[in-house]
Design an enzyme around this catalytic site. Structure first.
Site, PDB file in Angstrom:
ATOM      1  N   LYS A  64       0.820  -1.217   0.000  1.00  0.00           N
ATOM      2  CA  LYS A  64       0.000   0.000   0.000  1.00  0.00           C
ATOM      3  C   LYS A  64       0.857   1.273   0.000  1.00  0.00           C
ATOM      4  O   LYS A  64       0.470   2.292  -0.566  1.00  0.00           O
ATOM      5  CB  LYS A  64      -0.954   0.012   1.194  1.00  0.00           C
ATOM      6  CG  LYS A  64      -2.051  -1.058   1.104  1.00  0.00           C
ATOM      7  CD  LYS A  64      -2.996  -0.965   2.297  1.00  0.00           C
ATOM      8  CE  LYS A  64      -4.040  -2.071   2.287  1.00  0.00           C
ATOM      9  NZ  LYS A  64      -4.973  -1.972   3.403  1.00  0.00           N
ATOM     10  N   ASP A  80      -9.940   2.472   2.899  1.00  0.00           N
ATOM     11  CA  ASP A  80     -10.049   1.915   4.256  1.00  0.00           C
ATOM     12  C   ASP A  80     -10.581   2.984   5.219  1.00  0.00           C
ATOM     13  O   ASP A  80     -11.237   2.659   6.216  1.00  0.00           O
ATOM     14  CB  ASP A  80      -8.691   1.435   4.767  1.00  0.00           C
ATOM     15  CG  ASP A  80      -8.290   0.090   4.158  1.00  0.00           C
ATOM     16  OD1 ASP A  80      -9.180  -0.629   3.662  1.00  0.00           O
ATOM     17  OD2 ASP A  80      -7.085  -0.235   4.191  1.00  0.00           O
TER      18      ASP A  80
END
Ligand SMILES: NC(=O)c1ccc[n+]([C@@H]2O[C@H](COP(=O)([O-])OP(=O)(O)OC[C@H]3O[C@@H](n4cnc5c(N)ncnc54)[C@H](OP(=O)(O)O)[C@@H]3O)[C@@H](O)[C@H]2O)c1
Length: 300
Positions: free
Chosen positions: A77, A114
Protein backbone atom coordinates in the site's frame (compact mmCIF):
# COMPACT_ATOMS: atom_id res chain seq x y z
CA UNK A 1 -23.62 9.42 -28.21
CA UNK A 2 -20.87 11.27 -26.45
CA UNK A 3 -18.88 9.44 -23.80
CA UNK A 4 -20.48 11.60 -21.10
CA UNK A 5 -23.90 10.13 -21.95
CA UNK A 6 -22.79 6.53 -21.57
CA UNK A 7 -23.47 5.12 -18.10
CA UNK A 8 -20.20 4.07 -16.41
CA UNK A 9 -19.48 0.41 -17.01
CA UNK A 10 -22.38 0.04 -19.46
CA UNK A 11 -22.31 -2.35 -22.40
CA UNK A 12 -21.51 0.49 -24.80
CA UNK A 13 -18.10 0.97 -23.18
CA UNK A 14 -15.19 -1.41 -23.71
CA UNK A 15 -15.00 -3.99 -20.88
CA UNK A 16 -12.99 -2.68 -17.96
CA UNK A 17 -10.34 -4.56 -16.07
CA UNK A 18 -9.70 -4.41 -12.31
CA UNK A 19 -7.43 -6.48 -10.05
CA UNK A 20 -6.12 -6.81 -6.53
CA UNK A 21 -2.33 -6.45 -6.28
CA UNK A 22 -0.56 -7.80 -3.23
CA UNK A 23 2.00 -10.18 -1.84
CA UNK A 24 -0.37 -13.05 -1.09
CA UNK A 25 -3.74 -12.56 -2.68
CA UNK A 26 -5.10 -16.06 -3.28
CA UNK A 27 -7.49 -16.13 -0.28
CA UNK A 28 -8.87 -12.63 -0.79
CA UNK A 29 -12.62 -11.97 -0.77
CA UNK A 30 -12.18 -8.94 -3.06
CA UNK A 31 -13.05 -10.79 -6.30
CA UNK A 32 -16.28 -12.09 -4.72
CA UNK A 33 -17.26 -8.58 -3.61
CA UNK A 34 -16.41 -6.81 -6.85
CA UNK A 35 -17.84 -9.42 -9.19
CA UNK A 36 -21.10 -9.29 -7.19
CA UNK A 37 -21.10 -5.51 -7.59
CA UNK A 38 -20.39 -5.61 -11.34
CA UNK A 39 -23.10 -8.27 -11.84
CA UNK A 40 -25.69 -6.28 -9.89
CA UNK A 41 -24.83 -3.11 -11.83
CA UNK A 42 -24.71 -4.88 -15.20
CA UNK A 43 -21.20 -3.45 -15.65
CA UNK A 44 -18.92 -4.91 -18.32
CA UNK A 45 -15.97 -5.36 -15.99
CA UNK A 46 -13.81 -8.14 -14.58
CA UNK A 47 -11.80 -8.45 -11.37
CA UNK A 48 -8.69 -10.63 -10.95
CA UNK A 49 -5.88 -11.35 -8.52
CA UNK A 50 -2.23 -10.49 -9.14
CA UNK A 51 0.60 -11.49 -6.79
CA UNK A 52 3.32 -8.92 -7.46
CA UNK A 53 6.77 -8.01 -6.14
CA UNK A 54 7.48 -4.52 -4.85
CA UNK A 55 9.22 -3.22 -7.97
CA UNK A 56 6.29 -4.35 -10.14
CA UNK A 57 3.67 -2.37 -8.22
CA UNK A 58 3.97 0.97 -10.07
CA UNK A 59 4.20 -0.47 -13.62
CA UNK A 60 1.34 -2.94 -13.05
CA UNK A 61 -0.87 -0.18 -11.58
CA UNK A 62 -0.18 1.99 -14.62
CA UNK A 63 -0.98 -0.84 -17.05
CA UNK A 64 -4.26 -1.67 -15.28
CA UNK A 65 -5.23 1.98 -14.96
CA UNK A 66 -5.33 2.24 -18.77
CA UNK A 67 -8.27 -0.19 -18.71
CA UNK A 68 -9.76 0.39 -15.27
CA UNK A 69 -7.87 0.16 -11.99
CA UNK A 70 -7.77 -1.98 -8.89
CA UNK A 71 -6.99 -2.44 -5.23
CA UNK A 72 -3.73 -2.91 -3.36
CA UNK A 73 -3.12 -4.96 -0.24
CA UNK A 74 -0.22 -5.93 2.05
CA UNK A 75 2.65 -5.26 1.75
CA UNK A 76 2.35 -2.80 -1.14
CA UNK A 77 0.00 0.00 0.00
CA UNK A 78 2.93 2.36 0.65
CA UNK A 79 4.53 1.66 -2.74
CA UNK A 80 1.14 2.19 -4.39
CA UNK A 81 0.83 5.59 -2.69
CA UNK A 82 4.25 6.59 -4.01
CA UNK A 83 3.37 5.51 -7.58
CA UNK A 84 0.32 7.81 -7.94
CA UNK A 85 0.18 10.95 -10.09
CA UNK A 86 -2.76 12.24 -8.04
CA UNK A 87 -3.16 11.10 -4.43
CA UNK A 88 -6.27 11.85 -2.36
CA UNK A 89 -6.00 13.65 0.99
CA UNK A 90 -6.45 10.30 2.74
CA UNK A 91 -3.50 8.81 0.82
CA UNK A 92 -1.31 11.82 1.61
CA UNK A 93 -2.24 11.69 5.31
CA UNK A 94 -1.78 7.93 5.74
CA UNK A 95 0.98 7.23 3.19
CA UNK A 96 -1.17 4.33 2.05
CA UNK A 97 -3.20 3.64 -1.12
CA UNK A 98 -5.58 0.67 -1.47
CA UNK A 99 -7.61 1.81 -4.49
CA UNK A 100 -6.45 3.23 -7.85
CA UNK A 101 -7.80 4.01 -11.30
CA UNK A 102 -6.92 5.77 -14.52
CA UNK A 103 -8.38 9.16 -15.38
CA UNK A 104 -9.39 10.00 -18.97
CA UNK A 105 -6.19 12.06 -19.44
CA UNK A 106 -4.01 9.12 -18.34
CA UNK A 107 -3.50 10.32 -14.76
CA UNK A 108 -2.96 7.49 -12.24
CA UNK A 109 -5.23 8.46 -9.34
CA UNK A 110 -5.69 6.76 -5.98
CA UNK A 111 -7.43 6.86 -2.63
CA UNK A 112 -7.37 5.06 0.72
CA UNK A 113 -10.90 3.66 0.95
CA UNK A 114 -10.05 1.91 4.26
CA UNK A 115 -10.78 5.34 5.78
CA UNK A 116 -14.35 5.35 4.45
CA UNK A 117 -14.71 1.62 5.20
CA UNK A 118 -13.76 2.17 8.83
CA UNK A 119 -16.17 5.10 9.19
CA UNK A 120 -19.07 3.02 7.84
CA UNK A 121 -18.23 0.12 10.15
CA UNK A 122 -17.73 2.30 13.23
CA UNK A 123 -21.02 4.13 12.62
CA UNK A 124 -22.90 0.86 12.12
CA UNK A 125 -21.57 -0.45 15.43
CA UNK A 126 -21.91 2.72 17.50
CA UNK A 127 -24.29 5.25 15.90
CA UNK A 128 -22.60 8.61 15.39
CA UNK A 129 -19.10 7.23 16.04
CA UNK A 130 -16.35 8.24 15.79
CA UNK A 131 -17.68 11.79 16.36
CA UNK A 132 -17.25 12.75 20.03
CA UNK A 133 -16.14 9.18 20.87
CA UNK A 134 -13.29 8.31 23.24
CA UNK A 135 -11.32 5.74 21.26
CA UNK A 136 -8.61 3.24 22.11
CA UNK A 137 -6.75 2.25 18.94
CA UNK A 138 -4.71 -0.95 19.11
CA UNK A 139 -1.91 -1.15 16.53
CA UNK A 140 0.18 1.28 14.50
CA UNK A 141 0.42 -0.38 11.06
CA UNK A 142 -1.27 0.58 7.80
CA UNK A 143 -4.83 -0.10 8.97
CA UNK A 144 -4.29 1.86 12.20
CA UNK A 145 -3.15 4.87 10.14
CA UNK A 146 -6.44 4.83 8.23
CA UNK A 147 -8.39 4.58 11.50
CA UNK A 148 -6.46 7.43 13.13
CA UNK A 149 -6.93 9.71 10.12
CA UNK A 150 -10.66 8.88 10.02
CA UNK A 151 -11.16 9.46 13.76
CA UNK A 152 -9.42 12.83 13.78
CA UNK A 153 -11.19 13.98 10.62
CA UNK A 154 -14.61 13.02 11.97
CA UNK A 155 -14.37 14.71 15.35
CA UNK A 156 -13.37 11.99 17.82
CA UNK A 157 -13.07 13.32 21.37
CA UNK A 158 -9.80 11.47 22.00
CA UNK A 159 -7.68 8.70 20.53
CA UNK A 160 -5.34 6.66 22.72
CA UNK A 161 -2.90 4.56 20.70
CA UNK A 162 -1.46 1.34 22.10
CA UNK A 163 1.04 -0.66 20.07
CA UNK A 164 3.48 -3.40 21.03
CA UNK A 165 6.20 -1.10 19.65
CA UNK A 166 5.73 2.34 21.28
CA UNK A 167 8.19 4.02 18.89
CA UNK A 168 6.00 2.92 15.96
CA UNK A 169 2.91 4.37 17.67
CA UNK A 170 4.74 7.67 18.22
CA UNK A 171 5.87 7.72 14.57
CA UNK A 172 2.33 7.10 13.33
CA UNK A 173 0.91 9.88 15.50
CA UNK A 174 3.57 12.31 14.31
CA UNK A 175 2.93 11.52 10.65
CA UNK A 176 -0.87 11.12 10.67
CA UNK A 177 -1.95 13.21 13.65
CA UNK A 178 0.61 16.00 13.54
CA UNK A 179 0.41 17.69 16.91
CA UNK A 180 -3.33 17.14 17.42
CA UNK A 181 -3.86 17.33 21.21
CA UNK A 182 -6.61 14.69 21.08
CA UNK A 183 -4.11 11.86 20.34
CA UNK A 184 -1.61 10.24 22.68
CA UNK A 185 0.33 7.03 23.08
CA UNK A 186 -0.62 4.94 26.10
CA UNK A 187 1.79 2.58 27.77
CA UNK A 188 1.42 -1.15 27.69
CA UNK A 189 0.89 -2.27 31.28
CA UNK A 190 2.05 -5.54 32.80
CA UNK A 191 -0.04 -8.57 31.86
CA UNK A 192 -2.34 -9.86 34.58
CA UNK A 193 -3.13 -13.49 35.15
CA UNK A 194 -6.39 -13.93 33.30
CA UNK A 195 -8.69 -16.89 33.63
CA UNK A 196 -9.14 -17.56 29.92
CA UNK A 197 -7.10 -16.75 26.85
CA UNK A 198 -4.00 -14.57 27.12
CA UNK A 199 -4.16 -10.94 25.95
CA UNK A 200 -1.23 -9.35 24.06
CA UNK A 201 -1.81 -5.72 25.09
CA UNK A 202 -2.73 -4.23 28.46
CA UNK A 203 -4.14 -0.69 28.33
CA UNK A 204 -4.37 1.42 31.48
CA UNK A 205 -7.88 1.64 32.97
CA UNK A 206 -10.01 4.43 31.49
CA UNK A 207 -13.47 5.39 30.23
CA UNK A 208 -13.80 4.61 26.51
CA UNK A 209 -16.61 4.38 23.96
CA UNK A 210 -14.89 2.36 21.24
CA UNK A 211 -11.90 0.00 21.15
CA UNK A 212 -10.54 -0.76 17.67
CA UNK A 213 -8.30 -3.74 17.01
CA UNK A 214 -6.06 -2.70 14.11
CA UNK A 215 -3.39 -5.28 14.94
CA UNK A 216 -3.26 -8.52 12.99
CA UNK A 217 -3.99 -10.53 16.17
CA UNK A 218 -6.85 -12.92 15.54
CA UNK A 219 -5.73 -13.98 12.07
CA UNK A 220 -3.96 -17.02 13.56
CA UNK A 221 -6.14 -19.59 15.39
CA UNK A 222 -3.84 -19.63 18.45
CA UNK A 223 -3.39 -15.85 18.67
CA UNK A 224 -3.86 -14.14 22.02
CA UNK A 225 -6.69 -11.60 22.33
CA UNK A 226 -5.53 -8.07 21.44
CA UNK A 227 -6.88 -6.94 24.86
CA UNK A 228 -8.80 -8.73 27.58
CA UNK A 229 -12.54 -8.47 26.69
CA UNK A 230 -13.32 -8.14 30.41
CA UNK A 231 -11.25 -4.93 30.47
CA UNK A 232 -13.38 -3.23 27.77
CA UNK A 233 -15.61 -1.78 30.47
CA UNK A 234 -18.63 -1.84 28.15
CA UNK A 235 -16.91 0.01 25.30
CA UNK A 236 -17.92 -1.17 21.82
CA UNK A 237 -15.32 -3.43 20.19
CA UNK A 238 -14.52 -3.15 16.48
CA UNK A 239 -12.12 -5.79 15.19
CA UNK A 240 -10.65 -5.03 11.75
CA UNK A 241 -9.67 -8.70 11.44
CA UNK A 242 -12.15 -10.91 9.58
CA UNK A 243 -12.30 -14.52 8.50
CA UNK A 244 -14.59 -17.44 7.87
CA UNK A 245 -16.33 -16.75 11.16
CA UNK A 246 -16.40 -13.87 13.59
CA UNK A 247 -13.14 -13.61 15.53
CA UNK A 248 -12.88 -15.13 19.01
CA UNK A 249 -12.24 -11.62 20.40
CA UNK A 250 -15.52 -10.29 18.96
CA UNK A 251 -17.49 -13.21 20.38
CA UNK A 252 -15.81 -12.85 23.79
CA UNK A 253 -16.38 -9.06 23.79
CA UNK A 254 -20.10 -9.63 23.17
CA UNK A 255 -20.22 -12.18 26.00
CA UNK A 256 -18.57 -9.57 28.23
CA UNK A 257 -21.45 -7.17 27.46
CA UNK A 258 -19.99 -5.03 24.65
CA UNK A 259 -21.45 -4.31 21.23
CA UNK A 260 -18.95 -5.92 18.86
CA UNK A 261 -18.28 -6.45 15.15
CA UNK A 262 -15.45 -7.93 13.14
CA UNK A 263 -13.82 -6.56 9.98
CA UNK A 264 -16.24 -7.96 7.40
CA UNK A 265 -18.40 -4.83 7.46
CA UNK A 266 -15.35 -2.62 6.89
CA UNK A 267 -14.13 -4.90 4.11
CA UNK A 268 -17.45 -4.63 2.28
CA UNK A 269 -17.60 -0.86 2.83
CA UNK A 270 -14.06 -0.21 1.54
CA UNK A 271 -14.85 -2.33 -1.52
CA UNK A 272 -18.09 -0.41 -2.07
CA UNK A 273 -16.16 2.86 -1.85
CA UNK A 274 -13.77 1.51 -4.52
CA UNK A 275 -16.70 0.79 -6.85
CA UNK A 276 -17.90 4.37 -6.33
CA UNK A 277 -14.46 5.72 -7.31
CA UNK A 278 -14.12 3.45 -10.37
CA UNK A 279 -17.61 3.59 -11.87
CA UNK A 280 -19.01 6.80 -10.39
CA UNK A 281 -22.23 5.06 -9.36
CA UNK A 282 -23.82 4.08 -6.05
CA UNK A 283 -22.48 0.60 -5.17
CA UNK A 284 -24.93 -2.27 -4.56
CA UNK A 285 -23.72 -2.78 -1.00
CA UNK A 286 -26.45 -5.30 -0.07
CA UNK A 287 -25.48 -7.59 -2.96
CA UNK A 288 -21.81 -7.23 -2.05
CA UNK A 289 -22.40 -8.11 1.60
CA UNK A 290 -24.65 -11.06 0.68
CA UNK A 291 -21.93 -12.40 -1.64
CA UNK A 292 -19.33 -12.13 1.15
CA UNK A 293 -21.59 -14.00 3.58
CA UNK A 294 -22.30 -16.70 0.99
CA UNK A 295 -18.60 -17.13 0.18
CA UNK A 296 -17.61 -17.49 3.84
CA UNK A 297 -20.67 -19.52 4.87
CA UNK A 298 -21.37 -16.93 7.58
CA UNK A 299 -24.80 -15.79 8.68
CA UNK A 300 -23.75 -12.34 10.01
N1 LIG B 1 -11.53 -5.16 7.49
C1 LIG B 1 -10.83 -4.49 6.60
O1 LIG B 1 -11.34 -3.98 5.62
C2 LIG B 1 -9.35 -4.32 6.82
C3 LIG B 1 -8.63 -3.34 6.14
C4 LIG B 1 -7.26 -3.23 6.38
C5 LIG B 1 -6.65 -4.10 7.29
N2 LIG B 1 -7.40 -5.04 7.93
C6 LIG B 1 -6.80 -5.97 8.89
O2 LIG B 1 -6.14 -5.23 9.89
C7 LIG B 1 -5.02 -5.96 10.38
C8 LIG B 1 -3.77 -5.08 10.36
O3 LIG B 1 -3.45 -4.77 9.01
P1 LIG B 1 -2.26 -3.78 8.65
O4 LIG B 1 -2.31 -3.55 7.21
O5 LIG B 1 -2.27 -2.58 9.56
O6 LIG B 1 -0.97 -4.68 9.03
P2 LIG B 1 0.48 -4.17 9.46
O7 LIG B 1 0.78 -2.86 8.83
O8 LIG B 1 1.38 -5.33 9.23
O9 LIG B 1 0.36 -3.92 11.05
C9 LIG B 1 0.20 -4.99 11.93
C10 LIG B 1 -0.07 -4.47 13.35
O10 LIG B 1 -0.30 -5.61 14.20
C11 LIG B 1 0.59 -5.55 15.32
N3 LIG B 1 0.95 -6.91 15.74
C12 LIG B 1 1.27 -7.96 14.94
N4 LIG B 1 1.54 -9.05 15.70
C13 LIG B 1 1.40 -8.67 16.99
C14 LIG B 1 1.54 -9.34 18.26
N5 LIG B 1 1.91 -10.63 18.31
N6 LIG B 1 1.30 -8.65 19.38
C15 LIG B 1 0.94 -7.34 19.33
N7 LIG B 1 0.78 -6.65 18.19
C16 LIG B 1 1.00 -7.31 17.03
C17 LIG B 1 1.79 -4.79 14.80
O11 LIG B 1 2.51 -4.31 15.91
P3 LIG B 1 4.05 -3.78 15.76
O12 LIG B 1 3.91 -2.35 15.35
O13 LIG B 1 4.61 -3.97 17.12
O14 LIG B 1 4.70 -4.66 14.72
C18 LIG B 1 1.09 -3.70 13.97
O15 LIG B 1 0.58 -2.69 14.80
C19 LIG B 1 -4.90 -7.20 9.47
O16 LIG B 1 -5.48 -8.29 10.13
C20 LIG B 1 -5.72 -6.83 8.25
O17 LIG B 1 -6.31 -7.96 7.63
C21 LIG B 1 -8.73 -5.18 7.71
Amino acid sequence: VSDAEVPPGSASRPPRLFALLGGRVEHSLSPVLHRAAFDALGAQASYGLLAVEGEEVGPVMRALARQGGGNVTLPHKGKAAAALDRASGAVRATGSCNCFWGEEDGTLAGDNTDVEGFLEAAGALLPGAPERARILLLGAGGAARAVLHACLGEGAASVEVLDRTPARARGMIREVGGDDPRVRVVENGPGREEGGRRAALHPPPGARDLVVNATSLGLGPGDPFPVDPAALGGAAALDLVYGERETAWVRAAREAGSEAADGLGMLVAQAAASVRRWLGVEPPIGAMRAAALRATGRDR
